[in-house]
Design a protein around this motif. Structure first.
Motif, PDB file in Angstrom:
ATOM      1  N   ASP A   1       1.059  -1.184   0.389  1.00 49.43           N
ATOM      2  CA  ASP A   1      -0.082  -0.190   0.288  1.00 49.43           C
ATOM      3  C   ASP A   1       0.401   1.477  -0.165  1.00 49.43           C
ATOM      4  N   PRO A   2       0.650   1.776  -1.342  1.00 50.14           N
ATOM      5  CA  PRO A   2      -0.014   1.631  -2.462  1.00 50.14           C
ATOM      6  C   PRO A   2       0.550   1.062  -3.006  1.00 50.14           C
ATOM      7  N   ALA A   3      -0.186   0.588  -4.289  1.00 51.97           N
ATOM      8  CA  ALA A   3       0.479  -0.383  -5.060  1.00 51.97           C
ATOM      9  C   ALA A   3       1.106   0.142  -6.970  1.00 51.97           C
ATOM     10  N   LEU A   4       2.347   0.546  -6.770  1.00 43.35           N
ATOM     11  CA  LEU A   4       2.503   0.840  -8.353  1.00 43.35           C
ATOM     12  C   LEU A   4       1.784  -0.029  -9.298  1.00 43.35           C
ATOM     13  N   LEU A   5       1.234   0.702  -9.974  1.00 48.72           N
ATOM     14  CA  LEU A   5       0.782   0.153 -12.037  1.00 48.72           C
ATOM     15  C   LEU A   5       0.909   1.262 -12.380  1.00 48.72           C
ATOM     16  N   THR A   6       1.675   0.706 -14.095  1.00 49.37           N
ATOM     17  CA  THR A   6       2.003   0.956 -14.959  1.00 49.37           C
ATOM     18  C   THR A   6       1.606   1.230 -16.308  1.00 49.37           C
ATOM     19  N   CYS A   7       0.916   1.479 -17.306  1.00 54.92           N
ATOM     20  CA  CYS A   7       0.651   1.384 -18.461  1.00 54.92           C
ATOM     21  C   CYS A   7       1.740   1.974 -19.853  1.00 54.92           C
ATOM     22  N   ASP A   8       1.250   2.185 -20.794  1.00 49.07           N
ATOM     23  CA  ASP A   8       1.817   1.778 -21.977  1.00 49.07           C
ATOM     24  C   ASP A   8       1.423   4.162 -22.307  1.00 49.07           C
ATOM     25  N   ASP A   9       2.181   4.848 -22.216  1.00 48.12           N
ATOM     26  CA  ASP A   9       1.585   6.091 -22.790  1.00 48.12           C
ATOM     27  C   ASP A   9       0.368   6.118 -23.414  1.00 48.12           C
ATOM     28  N   THR A  10       0.297   5.270 -24.379  1.00 45.18           N
ATOM     29  CA  THR A  10      -0.592   5.546 -25.716  1.00 45.18           C
ATOM     30  C   THR A  10      -2.228   4.235 -24.760  1.00 45.18           C
ATOM     31  N   ASN A  11      -1.628   3.539 -24.220  1.00 40.28           N
ATOM     32  CA  ASN A  11      -2.823   2.561 -23.357  1.00 40.28           C
ATOM     33  C   ASN A  11      -4.153   3.126 -22.552  1.00 40.28           C
ATOM     34  N   VAL A  12      -5.178   4.554 -23.508  1.00 38.03           N
ATOM     35  CA  VAL A  12      -5.748   5.309 -22.913  1.00 38.03           C
ATOM     36  C   VAL A  12      -6.681   4.917 -21.540  1.00 38.03           C
ATOM     37  N   ALA A  13      -7.243   3.634 -22.255  1.00 33.45           N
ATOM     38  CA  ALA A  13      -8.278   3.241 -21.981  1.00 33.45           C
ATOM     39  C   ALA A  13      -7.270   2.181 -20.328  1.00 33.45           C
ATOM     40  N   SER A  14      -6.192   1.641 -20.363  1.00 31.89           N
ATOM     41  CA  SER A  14      -5.728   0.927 -19.685  1.00 31.89           C
ATOM     42  C   SER A  14      -5.431   2.546 -18.487  1.00 31.89           C
ATOM     43  N   ARG A  15      -5.222   3.783 -18.630  1.00 35.44           N
ATOM     44  CA  ARG A  15      -5.150   4.486 -17.428  1.00 35.44           C
ATOM     45  C   ARG A  15      -6.368   4.414 -16.901  1.00 35.44           C
TER      46      ARG A  15
ATOM     47  N   GLY B   1      -6.125   5.796  -8.739  1.00 40.49           N
ATOM     48  CA  GLY B   1      -4.500   5.771  -9.422  1.00 40.49           C
ATOM     49  C   GLY B   1      -4.223   7.357  -8.954  1.00 40.49           C
ATOM     50  N   VAL B   2      -2.744   7.307  -8.829  1.00 38.04           N
ATOM     51  CA  VAL B   2      -2.770   8.717  -8.414  1.00 38.04           C
ATOM     52  C   VAL B   2      -0.751   8.552  -9.525  1.00 38.04           C
ATOM     53  N   PHE B   3      -0.981   9.834 -10.872  1.00 34.02           N
ATOM     54  CA  PHE B   3      -0.337   9.845 -11.453  1.00 34.02           C
ATOM     55  C   PHE B   3       0.993  10.342 -11.021  1.00 34.02           C
ATOM     56  N   GLU B   4       2.557   9.371 -10.919  1.00 38.82           N
ATOM     57  CA  GLU B   4       3.445   9.862 -10.909  1.00 38.82           C
ATOM     58  C   GLU B   4       4.836  10.531 -11.575  1.00 38.82           C
ATOM     59  N   ASP B   5       5.003  10.256 -12.702  1.00 30.33           N
ATOM     60  CA  ASP B   5       5.534  10.439 -13.516  1.00 30.33           C
ATOM     61  C   ASP B   5       5.685   9.055 -14.613  1.00 30.33           C
ATOM     62  N   GLN B   6       6.662   9.532 -15.927  1.00 31.53           N
ATOM     63  CA  GLN B   6       6.647   8.892 -16.800  1.00 31.53           C
ATOM     64  C   GLN B   6       8.108   8.215 -17.136  1.00 31.53           C
ATOM     65  N   ARG B   7       8.442   6.910 -17.759  1.00 33.93           N
ATOM     66  CA  ARG B   7       9.346   6.867 -17.430  1.00 33.93           C
ATOM     67  C   ARG B   7       9.180   6.147 -19.302  1.00 33.93           C
ATOM     68  N   ALA B   8      10.236   6.375 -19.873  1.00 41.18           N
ATOM     69  CA  ALA B   8      10.532   5.831 -21.392  1.00 41.18           C
ATOM     70  C   ALA B   8       9.159   5.702 -21.753  1.00 41.18           C
ATOM     71  N   GLN B   9       8.084   4.653 -22.098  1.00 43.31           N
ATOM     72  CA  GLN B   9       7.078   4.908 -22.951  1.00 43.31           C
ATOM     73  C   GLN B   9       5.824   4.533 -21.837  1.00 43.31           C
ATOM     74  N   LYS B  10       6.389   4.113 -20.561  1.00 42.28           N
ATOM     75  CA  LYS B  10       5.700   3.860 -19.734  1.00 42.28           C
ATOM     76  C   LYS B  10       4.818   5.178 -18.953  1.00 42.28           C
ATOM     77  N   LEU B  11       3.451   4.797 -18.614  1.00 42.10           N
ATOM     78  CA  LEU B  11       2.949   6.167 -17.175  1.00 42.10           C
ATOM     79  C   LEU B  11       2.927   5.494 -16.348  1.00 42.10           C
ATOM     80  N   ARG B  12       3.753   5.826 -15.053  1.00 41.43           N
ATOM     81  CA  ARG B  12       4.046   5.215 -13.636  1.00 41.43           C
ATOM     82  C   ARG B  12       2.863   5.679 -12.726  1.00 41.43           C
ATOM     83  N   PHE B  13       1.854   4.730 -12.159  1.00 45.29           N
ATOM     84  CA  PHE B  13       0.966   5.458 -11.182  1.00 45.29           C
ATOM     85  C   PHE B  13       0.883   4.620  -9.684  1.00 45.29           C
ATOM     86  N   TRP B  14       0.493   5.671  -8.409  1.00 42.48           N
ATOM     87  CA  TRP B  14       0.539   4.499  -7.192  1.00 42.48           C
ATOM     88  C   TRP B  14      -0.868   4.374  -6.601  1.00 42.48           C
ATOM     89  N   VAL B  15      -1.339   3.564  -6.664  1.00 40.26           N
ATOM     90  CA  VAL B  15      -3.041   3.174  -6.178  1.00 40.26           C
ATOM     91  C   VAL B  15      -2.695   2.494  -4.500  1.00 40.26           C
TER      92      VAL B  15
END
Length: 188
Positions: free
Chosen positions: A138-152, A160-174
């Motif tokens: 707690d919290p859990a890190l989840l990522t998705c591709d920056d082009t994956n709108v549905a997963s975001r 999920g709270v957006f933290e940052d983008q690393r390469a093509q991955k968006l990172r969120f803490w849930v």
């Protein structure tokens, strides 16, 4: 109404059909969960005994002492099913190694193409959060591709709270605690 279950041999036919759907989309290659599963079991999971071995492997993968490649961590897996129809899977990695901390996160999920756009991924993620919390995450890190709108949208719907983008991955803490992560709503 769908259920989230531990992997079960009763959905073998439907699971194998879903593999064909994922492959038709170009999924299941190297560095994917399905790719790993195919590498280990595709030569035998068509048989009942081979599929039972696959299911046993998934159950064992959640235990700390299970044999696994050096760069893998213990992982719990649940399947989303409707009766005997496999709809998708969600997995929780019990710890983060360097690669998971950067790109993979604690939780990964996928819904087969023929079951998408029905709210299954959102319901599945919300439903698994108490299990993730029980693992001490707690919290859990989840990522998705920056082009994956549905997963975001799925991740954000779970708090999920957006933290940052690393390469093509968006990172969120849930958040996974019961107070913050509301009980999963019933699926309509």
């Amino acid at each position: 109404m769908p259920d989230l279950i531990e992997p079960d041999v009763r959905v073998r036919e439907s699971f194998l059909e879903s593999v064909e759907e994922f492959l038709a989309e170009g999924r299941g290659g190297e560095n994917t969960m399905l790719g790993l599963w195919r590498e280990k079991f595709a030569d035998r999971w068509e048989s009942e005994d081979g599929f039972a071995d696959f299911v046993a492997y998934l159950h064992a993968d959640a235990t700390p002492d299970a044999p696994r490649p050096d760069h893998h961590v213990p992982q719990s897996t649940w399947w989303l099913v409707e009766g005997d129809r496999y709809l998708g899977r969600i997995s929780c990695r019990h710890a983060l190694n360097d690669w998971l901390a950067e790109y993979g996160g604690h939780v990964g999920y996928e819904i087969r193409a023929s079951a998408r756009r029905r709210g299954h991924a959102t319901w599945m993620l919300r439903s698994v959060l108490p299990h993730v919390h029980a693992l001490g995450i707690d919290p859990a890190l989840l990522t998705c591709d920056d082009t994956n709108v549905a997963s975001r949208k799925v991740i954000e719907a779970a708090g999920g709270v957006f933290e940052d983008q690393r390469a093509q991955k968006l990172r969120f803490w849930v958040p996974t605690d019961v107070e913050t992560a509301a009980a999963a709503p019933s699926q309509e």
